[in-house]
Motif scaffolding. Structure first.
Motif, short mmCIF file in Angstrom:
data_model
loop_
_atom_site.label_atom_id
_atom_site.label_comp_id
_atom_site.label_asym_id
_atom_site.label_seq_id
_atom_site.Cartn_x
_atom_site.Cartn_y
_atom_site.Cartn_z
N UNK A 141 56.40 -22.88 51.42
CA UNK A 141 56.02 -23.69 50.13
C UNK A 141 56.64 -25.29 50.23
N UNK A 329 48.94 -20.12 49.62
CA UNK A 329 48.13 -21.70 48.91
C UNK A 329 46.19 -20.76 48.76
N UNK A 330 46.37 -19.92 49.08
CA UNK A 330 44.83 -19.39 49.37
C UNK A 330 44.12 -20.40 49.82
N UNK A 345 42.12 -10.25 46.41
CA UNK A 345 42.12 -10.76 44.90
C UNK A 345 41.65 -9.36 44.16
N UNK A 348 44.58 -7.73 43.21
CA UNK A 348 45.02 -8.26 41.81
C UNK A 348 46.52 -9.26 42.48
N UNK A 350 47.16 -12.67 43.57
CA UNK A 350 46.79 -14.48 43.62
C UNK A 350 48.03 -15.18 44.15
N UNK A 351 46.91 -15.77 45.01
CA UNK A 351 47.94 -16.44 45.85
C UNK A 351 48.26 -17.37 45.39
N UNK A 353 52.65 -19.05 44.62
CA UNK A 353 54.35 -18.90 43.87
C UNK A 353 54.56 -17.20 44.24
N UNK A 354 53.70 -16.65 43.30
CA UNK A 354 53.62 -15.69 43.38
C UNK A 354 54.40 -14.61 44.00
#
Lengths: 682, 345
Positions: A141, A329-330, A345, A348, A350-351, A353-354
């Motif tokens: 990141x 970052x998606x 997606x 479930x 989500x691109x 920091x997770x």
């Protein structure tokens, strides 16, 4: 965060255990097998395959789903190697660089060695790439947040500076070809003004030239045309020193482990940049190997195994890199990653920091999937390379019609319309002319891929930052590197001519050669394009005008140099031509002309057939007709090959991928034909 | 060869449609249904198309299989032209199509490559009514439309003709704001990233069902992003009532009509259409099947897992919506045209 963070190691270890679960491994291997299969087919990248399989993965747990999808995507480039080495026809936009040395090796009977070196390099490259990915996860990141439009612009410029390396003994021609590639990249609707540039009012060109038909036309069609002229199998003599070839190939890869390491990291880094696809990564790795490996400048292009190893390692590592922006970052790093994003997606995820905190284990399971897929994919191919190498012994009368059919269908994957076939044919002619007259083709592809990015990021960077974007430290470093990469080969070239003085002194009476033909064509086409620039919106004129005039000047200079130079000084001493050279086995001119004309007629016949009775009827008749009329193959064999290839193509392209075939004449004339539901007739 | 031709003609005569075929018989004989998708595989339209194709089959007589055909080109124009000019009008071919092109001939007139009369298409409906959202990075100097009146802000978009860029022109025109759109990003994910990185201040998402919706919602939870306007008639449940709708911000009555027109476009969502001239009984059957599909519990369960918002619009409502857009009074239309028009530079 430290790379050796215990929680990271823990996540990595438990992800490995998850992936090694037998059921997941089965899915992974299934994905790998499918990926290899679609990789062998020209033009069909992993994208179509991934899209197709996506719905089936919704019911799986995330680790299994990604193992399956990544397995498919990761090995696509491995399957590509087979046609690249054996036929000199790379299946997709990637693998073109492998052709240069790999095919030379195959032609002198070292196909087995080339393949096994390629697979060993793929395997090691894939592993090194995954390793880099695994270690650097916590840094993703922060690093990527720093890489904004100015940095991307500098990177694209660095990429384009490789043309100097990739132009070999013909730097001016390479420069002109790259510039022409950039112009071609600008065809279509301009994002910042909405102006249509050089679209001739067609909807097809509105979205720009699609890469696949261009690459297949430039590289694959000329190869088949020359094979039609030679009328032999691809490999000389009988077979291969197969057993020892395999060992030799493995040895080559092990000896060059450091080259593989460098190229795979290069591939992984470039793969992380959205938009820089595999069609460029292989050439950049090739250029890197040539400029850093000992003696490579003299032997690359003549069947040097390092010229196979470098691009293969880079291309295989690229997927790992492409995963990075997708995960954090998606922003999909490649088109198949865009489909992977849908799977994200759906599960479930989500691109963001997770993915490197809460879902770190899933991220690691993806890294492992990539690494294991490479091991399986390259391993399977390595074990089979003895059998695969024999494909090169198949006679031309089978290879040509089958490959040609598959290439035409593959090109159709571009935008799925007739325009793709015109593009294929046009660039087939351009590619053939370039090959005949020793104009390097790789710079053109480099320009085509990077040209659009350069213009886009240039506008973003200048709109947002004015000129201050030039002052970023990374930008300065990259632009300096680009200047070095670009200028050093040019300077060396001039020095090898004995300096500018000798160069000028070598001028003599003007002479016209056949090889000036392409230069003249290029001059005319570019001249026309430049003359059209006035009609664009003002902002959309800048780059085309700048690049267009550069091309004009460079081509003119190159033509002048050729026309006036005395023959004795032509060609730099000891520097190789960075592309395949037409080789007609010393056939007489009229024979060559006749055979080429025949090939061209066959090609047109295929298009005409496709327009009249649809692709599959045509394919059946075309393969059968070619085998009978060109080589009098026995009927049984004709039937088997024609039927087998057609049924296979029908199953893959019609049933699996449901490609929308263009309307056919017969259906227009006899509407009843449509209700028959014959494949390919619409 | 002669044999084949004879066989061809014979079997052709056998399969010619009988004169009095009912719609039910037609779908039992059709063999295969085709779903044309106006974008390439993997995008939002593609995913919706595949989802509907998967479940619509069971709501048609004899559950014919659907084949997906991706037909990208010109932002949906190619697929639109195909559906109007060449697609079979027998009810065997339907399409999911970029909503923009349904109104492109009206708003852009001569400058589009469209060859169709959009009102003649038979709309089946959409899985979602779209809404639009404007958002900014929390660290940006501009946090509201009010701020943008005095402070310049950079917003990202892929092209000048896209909705994201158009919303910026709309806001600038209605509120005298100073949003400068930077175009050239490869797609919404890229200019969303540009906002996260701080290269831009924000963006307008047209269609809050796209892939970046969840990212944006999570970023808002973390306090990194702020939503400052929603393009919707009523506040959206997910976005929340504390984010003003564009209507609440308007300074004069007449501007509301402009927003109405642009919102009706959004309400079309991601429209599914059949070509013009489909026999009435088959069209009724298609619309009925679509209506059952969008309320199919299995589809809804799948959509929930995919994290899709489902807020369906059905065929007749969508058709009326579209007709309404085309009946916009000329003065309003002219103002809208001048706003959506791409400035010449």
């Amino acid at each position: 965060m430290d790379a050796a963070d215990p929680s990271m190691l823990e996540a990595a270890a438990s992800a490995l255990v998850t992936i090694l679960d037998p059921q997941r491994l089965v899915f992974l291997v299934c994905g790998v097998a499918l990926g290899l299969l679609v990789g062998i087919l020209p033009g069909i990248g992993g994208t179509a395959g991934t899209a197709l399989l996506l719905p089936f993965t919704f019911g799986m747990d995330p680790a299994t789903a990604f193992a399956f999808l990544l397995g498919l995507g990761a090995v696509n480039s491995i399957g590509d190697t087979i046609p690249a080495v054996l036929f000199g026809v790379a299946g997709g936009a990637s693998g073109q660089a492998t052709v240069l040395d790999g095919h030379q090796m195959a032609r002198r009977g070292e196909g087995g060695r080339a393949l096994s070196a390629a697979y060993s390099a793929s395997l090691m490259g894939g592993l090194f790439g995954a390793l880099l990915l695994g270690v650097s996860i916590p840094l993703f990141r922060p690093i990527l947040t720093y890489v904004q439009s100015p940095q991307l612009l500098a990177l694209s410029l660095f990429g384009i500076s490789m043309v100097a390396l990739l132009s070999g003994s013909t730097p001016l021609r390479g420069l002109a070809a790259a510039g022409f590639g950039i112009l071609l990249a600008l065809v279509g609707s301009d994002p910042s003004t909405g102006t249509s540039r050089w679209t001739f009012g067609t909807l097809y060109l509105y979205d720009g030239l699609p890469l696949v038909p261009v690459a297949l036309g430039l590289f694959a069609l000329p190869e088949l045309a020359d094979l039609a002229v030679r009328r032999t199998a691809f490999a000389r003599g009988g077979g291969d020193d197969v057993g020892s070839g395999m060992r030799a190939g493995l040895g080559d890869a092990l000896r060059n482990w450091f080259l593989i390491l460098r190229c795979s990291w290069l591939g992984a880094l470039l793969g992380a940049i959205p938009g820089i696809g595999s069609s460029v990564v292989d050439w950049i790795a090739y250029g890197h190997a040539m400029s850093t490996e000992k003696g490579a400048r003299r032997t690359f292009g003549t069947g040097d195994v390092r010229g196979v190893i470098a691009p293969e390692a880079a291309v295989c590592a690229k997927d790992g890199g492409a995963l990075v922006p997708t995960i954090v970052f998606g922003v999909p790093g490649s088109s198949s990653m865009a489909i992977l994003l849908v799977a994200f997606i759906a599960h479930g995820l989500v691109p963001g920091p997770d993915m490197i905190t809460r879902n770190l284990e899933i991220t690691y399971s993806m890294v492992w999937s990539l690494a294991i897929a490479n091991v399986f994919g390259a391993g399977i191919c390595f074990l089979l390379s003895r059998q695969l190498a024999k494909i090169a012994l198949i006679p031309f009368s089978i290879i040509i019609p089958v490959m040609l059919s598959l290439i035409v269908i593959g090109a159709f994957e571009g935008n799925r319309s007739w325009g793709d076939l015109y593009v294929l044919l046009t660039f087939g002619l351009i590619g053939w002319l370039m090959k005949q007259t020793r104009w390097p083709r790789p710079p053109l592809i480099l320009g085509l891929v990077l040209g659009g990015m350069i213009e886009r990021y240039l506008f973003i960077a200048t709109t947002r930052y004015g000129t201050s974007w030039l002052l970023g430290p990374l930008v300065i470093v990259l632009l300096t590197l680009a200047a070095i990469v670009f200028l050093v080969p040019l300077v060396r070239q001039i020095r090898e001519f004995g300096g500018v003085g000798t160069l000028v002194g070598a001028f003599g009476r003007p002479r016209l050669r056949a090889s000036t033909l392409f230069g003249v064509v290029l001059l005319a086409v570019t001249g026309y394009m430049v003359s059209e620039v006035d009609t664009f919106a003002r902002r959309a004129q800048l780059v085309p005008e700048l690049v267009g005039w550069t091309v004009l000047v460079v081509v003119a200079a190159s033509l002048a140099l050729e026309a006036f130079r005395r023959p004795a000084t032509s060609g730099g001493r000891g520097v190789i031509h960075m592309d395949l050279v037409a080789d007609h086995d010393g056939l007489a001119g009229p024979v060559i002309g006749r055979r080429l004309a025949r090939f061209f007629v066959w090609l047109l016949a295929f298009f005409a057939g496709m327009a009249t009775v649809g692709v599959f009827v045509t394919m059946l008749a075309f393969i059968g007709g070619y085998m009978r009329l060109e080589n009098r193959e026995p009927w049984v064999r004709v039937l088997m090959v024609a039927l087998g290839a057609t049924v296979f193509a029908y199953l893959v392209f019609d049933r699996m991928l449901s490609i929308p075939w263009p309307p056919t004449l017969i259906a227009d004339l006899v509407p009843a034909a449509r209700s028959l539901d014959l494949p390919g007739i619409r | 060869m002669r044999l084949t031709l004879a066989g061809l003609l014979m079997s052709a005569s056998l399969t010619l449609p009988a004169a009095a075929q009912t719609a039910e018989e037609f779908y039992c004989d059709v063999g295969e249904m085709r779903m044309v998708v106006s974008s390439s595989a993997g995008g939002g339209y593609d995913t919706f198309g595949r989802l509907v194709a998967q479940y619509m089959s069971r709501h048609l007589p004899c559950t014919p299989n659907f084949v997906i055909e991706n037909m990208p080109g010109g932002g949906g124009v190619r697929a639109g032209n195909y559906m109007y000019d060449s697609a079979p009008r027998d009810g065997s071919t339907i399409a999911i199509i970029d909503r923009g092109i349904m109104t492109a001939p009206l708003l852009y007139g001569e400058s589009t490559e469209t060859t169709f009369n959009a009102r003649e298409f038979n709309l089946l409906g959409s899985l979602v009514k779209e809404i639009g959202v404007g958002m900014v990075r929390s660290e940006s100097a501009v946090q509201s439309i009010e701020d943008a009146k005095s402070t310049k802000a950079f917003f990202g978009a892929s092209g000048v003709e896209t909705d994201s860029a158009m919303y910026a022109r709309l806001v600038n025109s209605l509120f005298d704001a100073q949003i400068e759109t930077i175009t050239g990003y490869a797609g919404q994910s890229e200019y969303y990233l540009a906002m996260e990185q701080g290269e831009t201040d924000g963006l307008f998402m047209s269609g809050f069902s796209g892939p970046n919706r969840l990212q944006a919602l999570q970023a808002r939870e973390r306090g990194e992003v702020k939503f400052f306007v929603q393009f919707a008639r009523e506040p959206d449940a997910e976005i929340g009532a504390d984010v003003p709708t564009i209507y609440e911000l308007l300074e004069n009555e007449e501007d509301g009509q402009i927003i109405d027109l642009l919102l009706s476009r959004l309400t079309l969502g991601r429209p599914f259409i059949a070509p013009p001239g489909v026999p009435a009984d088959r069209l009724a059957m298609l619309r009925d099947a679509f209506a059952k599909t969008v309320s199919d519990p299995d589809l809804l369960a799948e959509a929930e897992r995919l994290n899709f918002r489902i807020s369906p619009v059905l065929g007749e409502e969508a058709q009326a919506q579209l007709a309404g857009v085309y009946e916009t009074p000329a003065p309003i239309l002219d103002r809208v045209r001048s706003i959506v028009a791409v400035p010449q530079q």
